[in-house]
Design a protein around this motif. Structure first.
Motif, PDB file in Angstrom:
ATOM      1  N   LEU A   1      -0.700  -5.015  -9.485  1.00 39.36           N
ATOM      2  CA  LEU A   1      -1.091  -4.128 -10.454  1.00 39.36           C
ATOM      3  C   LEU A   1      -1.465  -2.787  -9.825  1.00 39.36           C
ATOM      4  O   LEU A   1      -2.639  -2.875  -9.323  1.00 39.36           O
ATOM      5  N   VAL A   2      -0.946  -1.807 -10.236  1.00 39.07           N
ATOM      6  CA  VAL A   2      -1.323  -0.262  -9.953  1.00 39.07           C
ATOM      7  C   VAL A   2      -1.997   0.359 -10.930  1.00 39.07           C
ATOM      8  O   VAL A   2      -1.301   0.475 -12.214  1.00 39.07           O
ATOM      9  N   GLU A   3      -3.104   0.796 -10.782  1.00 43.77           N
ATOM     10  CA  GLU A   3      -4.069   1.452 -11.789  1.00 43.77           C
ATOM     11  C   GLU A   3      -4.152   2.593 -11.324  1.00 43.77           C
ATOM     12  O   GLU A   3      -4.424   3.203 -10.355  1.00 43.77           O
ATOM     13  N   PHE A   4      -3.981   3.798 -12.410  1.00 39.20           N
ATOM     14  CA  PHE A   4      -4.229   5.172 -12.022  1.00 39.20           C
ATOM     15  C   PHE A   4      -5.402   5.701 -13.392  1.00 39.20           C
ATOM     16  O   PHE A   4      -5.455   5.562 -14.431  1.00 39.20           O
ATOM     17  N   GLU A   5      -6.532   5.937 -12.510  1.00 35.50           N
ATOM     18  CA  GLU A   5      -7.689   6.431 -13.343  1.00 35.50           C
ATOM     19  C   GLU A   5      -7.810   7.932 -13.531  1.00 35.50           C
ATOM     20  O   GLU A   5      -8.195   8.577 -12.385  1.00 35.50           O
ATOM     21  N   CYS A   6      -7.483   8.763 -14.392  1.00 37.44           N
ATOM     22  CA  CYS A   6      -7.518   9.958 -14.703  1.00 37.44           C
ATOM     23  C   CYS A   6      -9.155  10.570 -14.352  1.00 37.44           C
ATOM     24  O   CYS A   6      -9.852   9.832 -14.981  1.00 37.44           O
ATOM     25  N   LYS A   7      -9.243  11.815 -14.033  1.00 37.48           N
ATOM     26  CA  LYS A   7     -10.413  12.107 -13.680  1.00 37.48           C
ATOM     27  C   LYS A   7     -10.725  13.363 -14.735  1.00 37.48           C
ATOM     28  O   LYS A   7     -11.964  13.866 -14.727  1.00 37.48           O
TER      29      LYS A   7
ATOM     30  N   TYR B   1      -7.747  -5.800  -2.771  1.00 39.47           N
ATOM     31  CA  TYR B   1      -8.213  -4.798  -3.672  1.00 39.47           C
ATOM     32  C   TYR B   1      -8.270  -3.498  -2.893  1.00 39.47           C
ATOM     33  O   TYR B   1      -8.708  -3.524  -1.704  1.00 39.47           O
ATOM     34  N   ALA B   2      -7.413  -2.575  -3.332  1.00 39.19           N
ATOM     35  CA  ALA B   2      -7.349  -1.325  -2.569  1.00 39.19           C
ATOM     36  C   ALA B   2      -7.848  -0.045  -3.427  1.00 39.19           C
ATOM     37  O   ALA B   2      -7.149   0.057  -4.433  1.00 39.19           O
ATOM     38  N   PHE B   3      -8.660   0.874  -2.929  1.00 37.24           N
ATOM     39  CA  PHE B   3      -9.006   2.069  -3.681  1.00 37.24           C
ATOM     40  C   PHE B   3      -8.399   3.203  -2.925  1.00 37.24           C
ATOM     41  O   PHE B   3      -8.745   3.379  -1.750  1.00 37.24           O
ATOM     42  N   PHE B   4      -7.839   4.133  -3.795  1.00 35.11           N
ATOM     43  CA  PHE B   4      -7.362   5.431  -3.116  1.00 35.11           C
ATOM     44  C   PHE B   4      -7.757   6.741  -3.822  1.00 35.11           C
ATOM     45  O   PHE B   4      -7.064   6.896  -4.875  1.00 35.11           O
ATOM     46  N   PRO B   5      -8.521   7.429  -3.285  1.00 35.78           N
ATOM     47  CA  PRO B   5      -8.971   8.472  -4.156  1.00 35.78           C
ATOM     48  C   PRO B   5      -7.989   9.693  -4.281  1.00 35.78           C
ATOM     49  O   PRO B   5      -7.281   9.941  -3.297  1.00 35.78           O
TER      50      PRO B   5
ATOM     51  N   LEU C   1       0.861  -1.460   0.013  1.00 37.56           N
ATOM     52  CA  LEU C   1       0.086   0.055  -0.016  1.00 37.56           C
ATOM     53  C   LEU C   1       1.132   1.133   0.091  1.00 37.56           C
ATOM     54  O   LEU C   1       2.081   1.156   0.357  1.00 37.56           O
ATOM     55  N   PRO C   2       0.195   2.180  -0.013  1.00 35.89           N
ATOM     56  CA  PRO C   2       1.130   3.555  -0.303  1.00 35.89           C
ATOM     57  C   PRO C   2       1.477   3.833   1.125  1.00 35.89           C
ATOM     58  O   PRO C   2       1.262   3.540   2.324  1.00 35.89           O
ATOM     59  N   SER C   3       3.001   4.330   1.043  1.00 38.18           N
ATOM     60  CA  SER C   3       3.632   4.499   2.359  1.00 38.18           C
ATOM     61  C   SER C   3       3.259   5.881   3.015  1.00 38.18           C
ATOM     62  O   SER C   3       3.797   6.099   4.149  1.00 38.18           O
ATOM     63  N   VAL C   4       2.517   6.722   2.249  1.00 37.46           N
ATOM     64  CA  VAL C   4       2.071   7.983   2.714  1.00 37.46           C
ATOM     65  C   VAL C   4       0.769   8.072   2.636  1.00 37.46           C
ATOM     66  O   VAL C   4       0.208   7.420   1.949  1.00 37.46           O
ATOM     67  N   PRO C   5       0.148   8.933   3.547  1.00 37.11           N
ATOM     68  CA  PRO C   5      -1.467   8.727   3.401  1.00 37.11           C
ATOM     69  C   PRO C   5      -1.873   9.166   2.012  1.00 37.11           C
ATOM     70  O   PRO C   5      -1.294  10.373   1.593  1.00 37.11           O
ATOM     71  N   VAL C   6      -2.976   9.038   1.742  1.00 41.45           N
ATOM     72  CA  VAL C   6      -3.609   9.334   0.419  1.00 41.45           C
ATOM     73  C   VAL C   6      -4.900  10.182   0.946  1.00 41.45           C
ATOM     74  O   VAL C   6      -5.800   9.318   1.427  1.00 41.45           O
ATOM     75  N   VAL C   7      -4.892  11.306   0.502  1.00 39.13           N
ATOM     76  CA  VAL C   7      -6.238  12.098   1.033  1.00 39.13           C
ATOM     77  C   VAL C   7      -6.993  12.573  -0.079  1.00 39.13           C
ATOM     78  O   VAL C   7      -6.532  12.982  -1.300  1.00 39.13           O
ATOM     79  N   ALA C   8      -8.345  12.378  -0.245  1.00 38.72           N
ATOM     80  CA  ALA C   8      -9.358  12.718  -1.117  1.00 38.72           C
ATOM     81  C   ALA C   8      -9.212  14.336  -1.224  1.00 38.72           C
ATOM     82  O   ALA C   8      -8.901  14.894  -0.367  1.00 38.72           O
ATOM     83  N   GLN C   9      -9.863  14.519  -2.340  1.00 39.79           N
ATOM     84  CA  GLN C   9     -10.241  16.122  -2.482  1.00 39.79           C
ATOM     85  C   GLN C   9     -11.225  16.652  -1.419  1.00 39.79           C
ATOM     86  O   GLN C   9     -11.935  15.895  -1.125  1.00 39.79           O
ATOM     87  N   GLY C  10     -10.856  17.687  -0.592  1.00 41.08           N
ATOM     88  CA  GLY C  10     -11.706  18.264   0.308  1.00 41.08           C
ATOM     89  C   GLY C  10     -11.081  17.862   1.759  1.00 41.08           C
ATOM     90  O   GLY C  10     -11.695  18.247   2.546  1.00 41.08           O
ATOM     91  N   GLY C  11      -9.801  16.872   1.728  1.00 42.78           N
ATOM     92  CA  GLY C  11      -9.270  16.707   3.001  1.00 42.78           C
ATOM     93  C   GLY C  11      -9.889  15.604   3.580  1.00 42.78           C
ATOM     94  O   GLY C  11      -9.496  15.003   4.643  1.00 42.78           O
ATOM     95  N   GLU C  12     -10.744  14.657   2.904  1.00 46.45           N
ATOM     96  CA  GLU C  12     -11.330  13.559   3.672  1.00 46.45           C
ATOM     97  C   GLU C  12     -10.761  12.444   2.921  1.00 46.45           C
ATOM     98  O   GLU C  12     -10.766  12.297   1.799  1.00 46.45           O
ATOM     99  N   ALA C  13     -10.209  11.521   3.866  1.00 44.47           N
ATOM    100  CA  ALA C  13      -9.587  10.383   3.358  1.00 44.47           C
ATOM    101  C   ALA C  13     -10.606   9.238   3.196  1.00 44.47           C
ATOM    102  O   ALA C  13     -11.812   9.173   4.063  1.00 44.47           O
TER     103      ALA C  13
ATOM    104  N   ILE D   1     -10.162   5.900   1.749  1.00 41.89           N
ATOM    105  CA  ILE D   1      -9.703   4.265   1.392  1.00 41.89           C
ATOM    106  C   ILE D   1     -10.527   3.519   1.522  1.00 41.89           C
ATOM    107  O   ILE D   1     -11.089   3.318   2.380  1.00 41.89           O
ATOM    108  N   ARG D   2     -10.474   2.675   0.532  1.00 42.48           N
ATOM    109  CA  ARG D   2     -11.120   1.257   0.599  1.00 42.48           C
ATOM    110  C   ARG D   2     -10.356   0.140   0.263  1.00 42.48           C
ATOM    111  O   ARG D   2      -9.570   0.054  -0.627  1.00 42.48           O
ATOM    112  N   PHE D   3     -10.427  -0.807   1.390  1.00 39.85           N
ATOM    113  CA  PHE D   3      -9.619  -2.193   1.092  1.00 39.85           C
ATOM    114  C   PHE D   3     -10.389  -3.341   1.251  1.00 39.85           C
ATOM    115  O   PHE D   3     -11.429  -3.290   2.439  1.00 39.85           O
ATOM    116  N   GLN D   4      -9.944  -4.194   0.479  1.00 45.20           N
ATOM    117  CA  GLN D   4     -10.983  -5.301   0.434  1.00 45.20           C
ATOM    118  C   GLN D   4     -10.131  -6.764   0.039  1.00 45.20           C
ATOM    119  O   GLN D   4      -9.752  -6.844  -1.084  1.00 45.20           O
TER     120      GLN D   4
END
Length: 210
Positions: A176-182, A121-125, A97-109, A111-114
């Motif tokens: 596999l690390v996937e990056f989905e552009c917004k 499967y892990a999701f980081f906005p 997993l990322p070694s640093v916190p991943v924070v979503a837009q607006g400052g709210e983390a 993270i989804r881990f399953q």
């Protein structure tokens, strides 16, 4: 004599009519030949070559090396950004997993881990793109092809229609690390470069193991 001539004339006329009837008589109509419908045989289906189905098997995981690396990381960074449970309840592959916190837009983390049956499967906005990390112990190989190719430490980058992805292997498992552009630029994803994507994957840290 007149009577004889009259009878002769009548007989001649009768014979003439009979001959005419024979000449102009329509030929007897014969029944039409019975028409037999012949159905062409359906072409036989072509015989396709039998292709062996792909075989799935579980990878041989080096759990001892994973536990060693997790213990070293925990001692160096006891307050890790995000760690998962270790031991028997951990996913069937070491977790990166990322070694640093991943924070979503607006400052709210968010993270989804399953955990899954074959990995996790892990999701980081993120603001420019969302990141998905998948780990699996499934090895897909053709039957009879022998042992699968040896895994290396290489990070394999590939652009996608929605962004990019980076694949790598560790401890016998595949990730596999996937990056989905917004956002798109000229209908093309342009939120991350190859260097940035590979650097992100390299920075992933072991965060859980059995």
């Amino acid at each position: 004599m007149n009577r004889t001539l009259l009878i002769s004339g009548l007989l001649a006329g009768s014979l003439a009519l009979t001959a005419c009837d024979r000449v102009f008589q329509r030929p007897a109509e014969t029944p039409e030949a019975e028409q037999t419908e012949v159905t062409a045989p359906e072409p036989a289906a072509p015989e396709l070559p039998v292709r062996p189905a792909s075989a799935e098997s579980g990878a041989s995981i080096d759990w001892e090396a994973a536990r060693r690396d997790l213990a070293a990381r925990s001692s160096e960074n006891p307050d890790g950004a995000f760690q998962v449970a270790s031991g028997g309840e951990a996913p069937p592959v070491p977790v990166f997993l990322p070694s640093v916190p991943v924070v979503a837009q607006g400052g709210e983390a968010a993270i989804r881990f399953q955990p899954t049956s074959d990995g996790y499967y892990a999701f980081f906005p993120g603001e420019a793109y969302d990141t998905i990390v998948n780990g699996t112990n499934v090895v897909i190989a053709e039957p009879g092809a022998g042992a699968p190719p040896a895994r290396t430490d290489a990070f394999n980058f590939q652009p996608t229609t929605t962004g990019a992805q980076v694949a790598f292997s560790r401890y016998g498992a595949d990730y596999l690390v996937e990056f989905e552009c917004k956002e798109m630029v000229n209908d093309l994803p342009a939120c991350i470069t190859e260097e940035q994507a590979v650097a992100f994957a390299r920075d992933l840290a072991i965060s859980g193991t059995r």
